[in-house]
Write a protein that holds these residues in place. Sequence first.
Motif, PDB file in Angstrom:
ATOM      1  N   UNK A  80      34.059  39.074  39.499  1.00  0.00           N
ATOM      2  CA  UNK A  80      33.759  37.677  39.207  1.00  0.00           C
ATOM      3  C   UNK A  80      33.562  37.479  37.712  1.00  0.00           C
ATOM      4  N   UNK A  81      33.821  36.254  37.276  1.00  0.00           N
ATOM      5  CA  UNK A  81      33.664  35.849  35.882  1.00  0.00           C
ATOM      6  C   UNK A  81      32.805  34.600  35.894  1.00  0.00           C
ATOM      7  N   UNK A  82      31.660  34.662  35.204  1.00  0.00           N
ATOM      8  CA  UNK A  82      30.711  33.556  35.303  1.00  0.00           C
ATOM      9  C   UNK A  82      30.265  33.460  36.751  1.00  0.00           C
ATOM     10  N   UNK A  83      30.318  32.290  37.310  1.00  0.00           N
ATOM     11  CA  UNK A  83      29.951  32.117  38.722  1.00  0.00           C
ATOM     12  C   UNK A  83      31.191  32.034  39.609  1.00  0.00           C
ATOM     13  N   UNK A  84      32.368  32.351  39.055  1.00  0.00           N
ATOM     14  CA  UNK A  84      33.625  32.237  39.784  1.00  0.00           C
ATOM     15  C   UNK A  84      34.076  33.597  40.312  1.00  0.00           C
ATOM     16  N   UNK A  85      34.144  33.732  41.618  1.00  0.00           N
ATOM     17  CA  UNK A  85      34.603  34.983  42.220  1.00  0.00           C
ATOM     18  C   UNK A  85      36.130  34.995  42.286  1.00  0.00           C
ATOM     19  N   UNK A  86      36.721  36.114  41.929  1.00  0.00           N
ATOM     20  CA  UNK A  86      38.178  36.240  41.987  1.00  0.00           C
ATOM     21  C   UNK A  86      38.615  36.570  43.409  1.00  0.00           C
ATOM     22  N   UNK A  87      39.757  36.046  43.843  1.00  0.00           N
ATOM     23  CA  UNK A  87      40.251  36.386  45.190  1.00  0.00           C
ATOM     24  C   UNK A  87      40.712  37.842  45.233  1.00  0.00           C
ATOM     25  N   UNK A  88      40.624  38.494  46.387  1.00  0.00           N
ATOM     26  CA  UNK A  88      41.056  39.896  46.495  1.00  0.00           C
ATOM     27  C   UNK A  88      42.500  40.122  46.050  1.00  0.00           C
ATOM     28  N   UNK A  89      43.344  39.120  46.157  1.00  0.00           N
ATOM     29  CA  UNK A  89      44.739  39.274  45.743  1.00  0.00           C
ATOM     30  C   UNK A  89      44.892  39.387  44.224  1.00  0.00           C
ATOM     31  N   UNK A  90      43.849  39.059  43.471  1.00  0.00           N
ATOM     32  CA  UNK A  90      43.923  39.082  42.008  1.00  0.00           C
ATOM     33  C   UNK A  90      43.265  40.296  41.382  1.00  0.00           C
ATOM     34  N   UNK A  91      42.606  41.124  42.175  1.00  0.00           N
ATOM     35  CA  UNK A  91      41.873  42.230  41.568  1.00  0.00           C
ATOM     36  C   UNK A  91      42.089  43.555  42.308  1.00  0.00           C
ATOM     37  N   UNK A 100      42.489  43.758  36.435  1.00  0.00           N
ATOM     38  CA  UNK A 100      41.936  45.109  36.480  1.00  0.00           C
ATOM     39  C   UNK A 100      42.597  45.917  35.374  1.00  0.00           C
ATOM     40  N   UNK A 101      41.961  47.026  34.981  1.00  0.00           N
ATOM     41  CA  UNK A 101      42.537  47.907  33.977  1.00  0.00           C
ATOM     42  C   UNK A 101      42.550  49.320  34.533  1.00  0.00           C
ATOM     43  N   UNK A 102      43.711  49.948  34.493  1.00  0.00           N
ATOM     44  CA  UNK A 102      43.885  51.324  34.944  1.00  0.00           C
ATOM     45  C   UNK A 102      44.189  52.205  33.744  1.00  0.00           C
ATOM     46  N   UNK A 103      43.462  53.316  33.616  1.00  0.00           N
ATOM     47  CA  UNK A 103      43.693  54.275  32.542  1.00  0.00           C
ATOM     48  C   UNK A 103      43.940  55.655  33.142  1.00  0.00           C
TER      49      UNK A 103
END
Length: 131
Positions: A80-91, A100-103
């Motif tokens: 989530x960013x601020x009070x906004x939760x991201x949908x599972x399809x976006x993360x 997301x960031x993959x290293x």
Amino acid sequence: MKLSRLGVIVFGCLGFAMAAQANDVLLTVNRPMKITYRIAHKNQNSQPVFGELQSIDVNKNVNVPVSLDNYDRAGIVIVSVGSHELPPSANQFDQPKQCAMTTDNTKATGALELTLSQHSINCRSYGGVFG
């Protein structure tokens, strides 16, 4: 003889320090906000392993260290960013074009740029495995 033993000890310690070094994910925001994320790990051909939810207040940018912990890949997934939760399809972890960031061992750094407006969240990734 003592000098060569000392060299072995120094190089051995240096190798351990390099192996323990964490990868880094830079979070950049357009205004101060709270970001909730999970650390994620994954080996090739296996399911990701997610850590506990973590939150951080970011004013402009912050570096998040991410250890590989004997996995092939490690990174973070924004929940989530601020009070906004991201949908599972976006993360999704270890997928291109996600918030997301993959290293891994060869691409140990990356950045996520988060822009929050009144009605939307924009997430861009730079570097890392898919950058």
